[in-house]
Design an enzyme around this catalytic site. Structure first.
Site, PDB file in Angstrom:
ATOM      1  CE  LYS A   1      -3.547  33.808  26.248  1.00  0.00           C
ATOM      2  NZ  LYS A   1      -4.078  32.434  26.413  1.00  0.00           N
TER       3      LYS A   1
ATOM      4  CB  SER B   1      -1.053  30.653  25.045  1.00  0.00           C
ATOM      5  OG  SER B   1      -2.403  30.576  25.507  1.00  0.00           O
TER       6      SER B   1
ATOM      7  CB  SER C   1      -3.274  28.458  27.834  1.00  0.00           C
ATOM      8  OG  SER C   1      -2.775  27.761  26.725  1.00  0.00           O
TER       9      SER C   1
END
Length: 526
Positions: free
Chosen positions: A129, A204, A228
């Site tokens: 990420k 996210s 997330s």
């Protein structure tokens, strides 16, 4: 606990307002167009092996690391134009590192066991990420003002995976400042769901979820402060684990948590195959992983199972989709048939206040006394940003501005009633789960929605967010595909430091329901 007449009225009123806003949105919003309707099929069999299987084959010289890394590079180049998941690659460096791995294996004289012990992920590709620091890669978290920032070091969790032999291929998209459940920002754009390009990949950690679900990565790193990891894993049909609080370091990611939020944020593994969860968590947790007893054998027949089908009917949250309710019921029936256990269905009234509990606890000031939306050390005023957004001059997404507005108008004096509900829920779940309890609970009330639609249901994430506040470990497990060909799933919740129980249950459910399904193939119910 039944809803009061006022709560039922308020729920109907809110749904009516949302329906009208949604109708206006559909009328005026631009429609995304894609020339291709689905992902190309996977043709390289290396892409259908778990990380553990790949590592074993590489150690045994049955395949080279270069071949594996190249296979994933080819797949990323094939699908990324359609899903926009990877935002910056390091393919050349990855191939060089893979060649070094192959050379190391050729020169190793200690045997396969030595390599497995020292470097359990040797030669296996990984994605990260973008909110995490990965040396030489951007770390903007979607902020235009950080577009030129390049990490000089690795986040501790990433460093541990690299030290175990993993080879990073690049970084993946996330929502602006990791503040929303759709991975969209003005720097990298919007990420698509690999099962349906018109739908969201979640957030996210949505870029990670999308690239893993597309078969373009096998293992990845995500973070979770309200779901997330779990929401993108659910929407993209893969496995994800939010560990017990304090096991995996949260350092090296932006924005950093502070105050009480440090206890809610978790870093954890995301992957397509359940057997990779425990090795990844063991590596990412470092010495802290010893607290979890991950090597201990788990006898599922000796566990107590519970199922909570919904949160009790909060007027702020969408009702749980009928297909998800049916799938969770099928899981209970399968557990009872295969293991001889009794799955007790429960209704926990405090869960109705999940969003209020999450919002109250998240609104606490940081260690520096700050509360709000900060950029470069300066506070961003959401009302002004909203005005600029309407004029087309804001550098921020509407979702990030909206969440900042919610935080701005939230009371600085927590409701004693909500705090009491939180303490009551904490005590009830900890007593219920103990050291041998497993709870099934929906990951999200809706199957992956279409792009931007979560703006009209902003509190649905509370199905995952409540467990960040409670500090309980949770594994999201895929459970086949819906009638529309979209992933189904469930959360598996256990007591603190009992991560091995949810991970063992995920392994069982993968065998029972098939786990990850390749996008583009015919839809199949669990």
């Amino acid at each position: 606990m039944a809803l009061t007449r006022f709560e039922r009225f308020l729920g109907r009123l809110l749904r009516a307002v949302v329906w009208m806003l949604f109708a206006a949105f559909k009328l005026f919003a631009p429609q995304q167009r894609h020339g291709v309707s689905r992902l190309p099929p996977i043709t390289n069999p290396l892409l259908l092996l778990s990380a553990m299987q790949l590592a074993r084959k590489i150690r045994r010289k049955e395949v080279t690391s270069v071949e594996v890394v190249q296979a994933y590079i080819d797949r990323i180049q094939e699908v990324n134009p359609l899903i926009s998941a990877m935002v910056k690659d390091r393919f050349s460096a990855a191939l060089q590192e893979a060649a070094q791995v192959d050379k190391l294996i050729e020169e190793e004289t200690g045997g396969e066991e030595v390599l497995e012990d020292r470097l359990p992920l040797l030669g296996v590709p990984i994605t990260v990420k973008e909110a995490f620091a990965l040396q030489g890669m951007p770390n903007s978290t979607g902020l235009l003002t950080r577009r030129d920032l390049v990490s000089g070091v690795d986040a501790p969790s990433v460093a541990l995976l690299k030290r175990a032999g993993a080879i990073p291929l690049g970084v993946t998209n996330c929502s602006e400042l990791c503040m929303w459940l759709e991975s969209h920002n003005h720097l990298y754009g919007i990420t698509n769901n690999p099962y349906d390009f018109e739908r969201i990949a979640g957030g996210s950690s949505g870029g990670e979820g999308s690239i893993l679900g597309a078969g373009a990565s096998v293992i990845g790193v995500g973070s979770d402060i309200g779901g997330s990891i779990r929401i993108p894993c659910f929407f993209n049909g893969i496995f994800g684990h939010k560990p017990s609080t304090g096991i995996v370091s949260n350092d090296g990611q932006y924005p950093p948590a502070s105050g009480l939020q440090m206890g809610f944020l978790c870093t954890g593994p995301m992957c397509r195959y359940a057997e990779d969860l425990i090795p990844m968590l063991s590596i990412m947790g470092g010495p802290n992983a010893n607290k979890l007893g991950l090597s201990a054998e788990v006898d599922l027949k000796k566990l107590r199972f519970f199922s909570v089908p919904h949160n009790g009917g909060s007027h702020l949250v969408s009702p749980v989709d009928a297909q998800l309710l049916q799938t969770q019921k099928m899981v209970s029936e399968r557990l009872e048939a295969d293991l001889g256990v009794k799955v007790q269905e429960l209704f926990i009234p405090q869960l109705k206040y999940s969003f209020q509990i999450w919002g109250t606890m998240m609104a606490s000031p940081g260690k520096d006394g700050k509360v709000g939306f900060f950029e470069g050390g300066k506070k961003v005023w959401p009302v002004w940003e909203l005005f600029k957004w309407f004029l087309g001059f804001s550098s921020h997404t509407l979702a990030a501005i909206g969440l900042a507005l919610v935080e701005l108008f939230q009371s600085s004096h927590p409701s004693p009633f909500i705090l009491q509900q939180k303490e009551s829920l904490q005590q009830e779940l900890e007593e219920l789960l103990g050291t041998d309890g497993v709870l099934l609970y929906p990951t999200h009330p809706q199957i992956a929605p279409k792009h931007h639609h979560p703006v009209f249901t902003p509190f649905n994430f509370s199905y995952t967010g409540i467990f960040n506040i409670l500090g309980l470990p949770v594994t999201q497990c895929p459970l086949g595909l819906s009638e529309e060909g979209l992933p189904l799933g469930v959360q598996i919740v256990t007591g603190k430091l009992q991560d091995r129980l949810s991970l063992a249950t995920a392994l069982y459910l993968e065998k029972a329901f098939g786990g990850w399904r390749e996008p583009g193939k015919s839809a199949a119910k669990p």
